[in-house]
Write a protein that holds these residues in place. Sequence first.
Motif, PDB file in Angstrom:
ATOM      1  N   GLY A 109      23.459  72.079  61.218  1.00  0.00           N
ATOM      2  CA  GLY A 109      24.891  72.062  60.914  1.00  0.00           C
ATOM      3  C   GLY A 109      25.446  70.668  60.686  1.00  0.00           C
ATOM      4  O   GLY A 109      26.644  70.451  60.823  1.00  0.00           O
ATOM      5  N   TYR A 113      29.491  69.467  60.329  1.00  0.00           N
ATOM      6  CA  TYR A 113      30.124  68.397  61.097  1.00  0.00           C
ATOM      7  C   TYR A 113      30.662  67.309  60.175  1.00  0.00           C
ATOM      8  O   TYR A 113      31.770  66.825  60.334  1.00  0.00           O
ATOM      9  CB  TYR A 113      29.129  67.770  62.072  1.00  0.00           C
ATOM     10  CG  TYR A 113      28.864  68.627  63.286  1.00  0.00           C
ATOM     11  CD1 TYR A 113      29.910  69.017  64.114  1.00  0.00           C
ATOM     12  CD2 TYR A 113      27.568  69.027  63.604  1.00  0.00           C
ATOM     13  CE1 TYR A 113      29.674  69.796  65.223  1.00  0.00           C
ATOM     14  CE2 TYR A 113      27.319  69.809  64.720  1.00  0.00           C
ATOM     15  CZ  TYR A 113      28.374  70.199  65.525  1.00  0.00           C
ATOM     16  OH  TYR A 113      28.145  70.964  66.621  1.00  0.00           O
TER      17      TYR A 113
ATOM     18  N   HIS B  35      24.787  69.100  71.164  1.00  0.00           N
ATOM     19  CA  HIS B  35      25.655  70.081  70.516  1.00  0.00           C
ATOM     20  C   HIS B  35      26.956  70.322  71.262  1.00  0.00           C
ATOM     21  O   HIS B  35      27.981  70.530  70.631  1.00  0.00           O
ATOM     22  CB  HIS B  35      24.915  71.409  70.332  1.00  0.00           C
ATOM     23  CG  HIS B  35      24.181  71.458  69.038  1.00  0.00           C
ATOM     24  ND1 HIS B  35      24.825  71.632  67.842  1.00  0.00           N
ATOM     25  CD2 HIS B  35      22.882  71.314  68.748  1.00  0.00           C
ATOM     26  CE1 HIS B  35      23.952  71.603  66.874  1.00  0.00           C
ATOM     27  NE2 HIS B  35      22.748  71.408  67.389  1.00  0.00           N
ATOM     28  N   SER B  39      30.269  69.747  69.254  1.00  0.00           N
ATOM     29  CA  SER B  39      31.076  70.872  68.796  1.00  0.00           C
ATOM     30  C   SER B  39      32.455  70.852  69.447  1.00  0.00           C
ATOM     31  O   SER B  39      33.435  71.233  68.824  1.00  0.00           O
ATOM     32  CB  SER B  39      30.367  72.209  69.010  1.00  0.00           C
ATOM     33  OG  SER B  39      29.788  72.237  70.275  1.00  0.00           O
ATOM     34  N   GLY B  42      34.193  68.447  67.471  1.00  0.00           N
ATOM     35  CA  GLY B  42      34.394  69.052  66.168  1.00  0.00           C
ATOM     36  C   GLY B  42      35.624  69.943  66.178  1.00  0.00           C
ATOM     37  O   GLY B  42      36.422  69.926  65.250  1.00  0.00           O
ATOM     38  N   VAL B  43      35.787  70.699  67.277  1.00  0.00           N
ATOM     39  CA  VAL B  43      36.959  71.577  67.400  1.00  0.00           C
ATOM     40  C   VAL B  43      38.228  70.734  67.426  1.00  0.00           C
ATOM     41  O   VAL B  43      39.199  71.015  66.720  1.00  0.00           O
ATOM     42  CB  VAL B  43      36.848  72.459  68.673  1.00  0.00           C
ATOM     43  CG1 VAL B  43      38.172  73.136  68.975  1.00  0.00           C
ATOM     44  CG2 VAL B  43      35.741  73.481  68.497  1.00  0.00           C
TER      45      VAL B  43
END
Lengths: 304, 301
Positions: A109, A113, B35, B39, B42-43
């Motif tokens: 991913g 990103y 991750h 993430s 990322g949020v």
Amino acid sequence: MVVRKRATLSGLRRQEELTAWLFVAPVALGILLFQVYPVLFSLYISFTTWNLIRPPRWAGITNYVHLFTTDFVFPTALLNTAEYALGTVIPGIALALVFALLLNQQIRGRFVYRAIYFVPVIAPTVSIAILWTWIYDPSFGVLNYALKIIGITGPPWIADSAWAMPSVIIMAIWQSLGFNIVIFLAGLQGISQDYYEAAAIDGANAIRRFSAITLPLLSPVTFFVLVLSVINALQVFTAPYVLTRGGPANATMTIVMYLYNEAFPYQSMGVASAIAYCLFVIIVALTALNFYLQKVWVFYEEGT
Amino acid sequence: MSREAPVLASSPRQAIRPSRRQFRMRRLVGSLTIHVPLSLCGVVMAFPLVWLLSTSLKDPGEQFAFPPQLIPTPLYLKNFTDLFRLLPMWLFIFNSMKISVLSVVGGCLSSALAAFAFARMRFRGRDVLFAVLLATMMIPTQVTIIPTFVLMRLLGWLNNHAALIVPNVFGSAFNVFLLRQFYRGIPQDLIDSAKIDGAGFVRIFWQIFIPLGTPALASVAVFNFLWSWNDLLGPLIFLNTQNNFTITLGLTFLQGRAGETRGHWGVMMAGALLGVIPMIVLYLLAQRYFVQGLARTGIKG
């Protein structure tokens, strides 16, 4: 015969010269009209009083003296710009480095990103700032709602003179993060894996590998990002213009916004040009300082 | 330099071989520690843009609902129709497109010509001119903006798109520098054999350097487009009637007018979204060139 042959050769050379000048002509003309002339003309204007209606009147260093003594706003604009630069540059670089290190792994991913971090970079600052005006809304903004969930009463953000500049800074860091990440990622991928393998054999742990390999080998890229970030930060205009129009009470008035105000709504071209030159000198001085300081902390691999 | 190469290189961990189970566990923990923060961040990074989209589709009541809702129910498209009724948004977008496209096409062509001459031709004054060109990269736009304004007033181009297009058509130091670096890497043999075949410099430029230099030219083009599209200071100074506004200037104008509509914040977000969408489309079409362009300036600049 010999003479004729030489004549044709120099004819070819002359033709190359002529073609080359035709090729560079548009850019050369542009440099002259939109860089060289303006730089000299605005230096001249900065020593005059000029309102665009009557011809410029020589004023010596009055405009500069005014800016640093009797002008109320200019010192504030300088300080605000310094606050913005300090607030965005160092945290911006540090955060970008952390993300770049995480993203440099073999992860799934990466594309997603990268898109997430990069969209704020390419989106118009005007759109972004309008969005953040809404996010920062003291009563209905989603930021203060989020803070309330974790038990914090949020500040009035851009409506408050103490919080307005931090608000601009937070938004700016969010917006420019992806730009620095992409440059850092390119730098990280340029570091040879051999160093890490050698270090692993020697039993170096992750922290040691980072401080002894990654950080020094990345320092030329960090230097580049630093120089660019400082230059960009000093020229900040759009974000505070859209978020606050420089307010409340000049709390987010920056050098360029003050320049704009003096030149266009108020038509005092002399003062505005003096502001422009102050900005120019500050940018050149800080860039020179950065280049001077790089000797201390920037590491260049041998042979590059 | 390929972007993917380092990924393929073996990881230092493989030098010491753990058992297969240990290895799998370690990999799981390793990928989790990467991750989870990524993430989460990322949020946080993506949320404002999601909120932009969400608010633009909320009816006036729901915008102030407590607690705020992420997904608008029902989808309220009236913000967009109100927006277009309030201000000629399509015209703003058209103006921005026109200014950006003409700036990019002209700027790329003139910069590529100059870059080719600087990289591959001999002429007197070349090095001096190139040094001057590089020096101008230090000049902030704000220093040149007042004299440029005066010049445009003299030409009668105030409140005219020409004031925003023409300076870009003459190219820029940044473009020339980037393209020159790339053109220097194109093998001399190609030029020599073209010359033997009787090609002049114009043909060499057009039939060899333009096609081979496409990646660099594309990077330059996307960045120029981005700067033109996102510029606010230029339009603010040069344009003053509504029909000439660019999207960015139109949006600052919308800030003062959105209160006249029922869906105030929703209408503002709808407008802001209209500014963002073309750039997202450009990114999706040309993301390679954004990234390559940045990498090129970052590493070799």
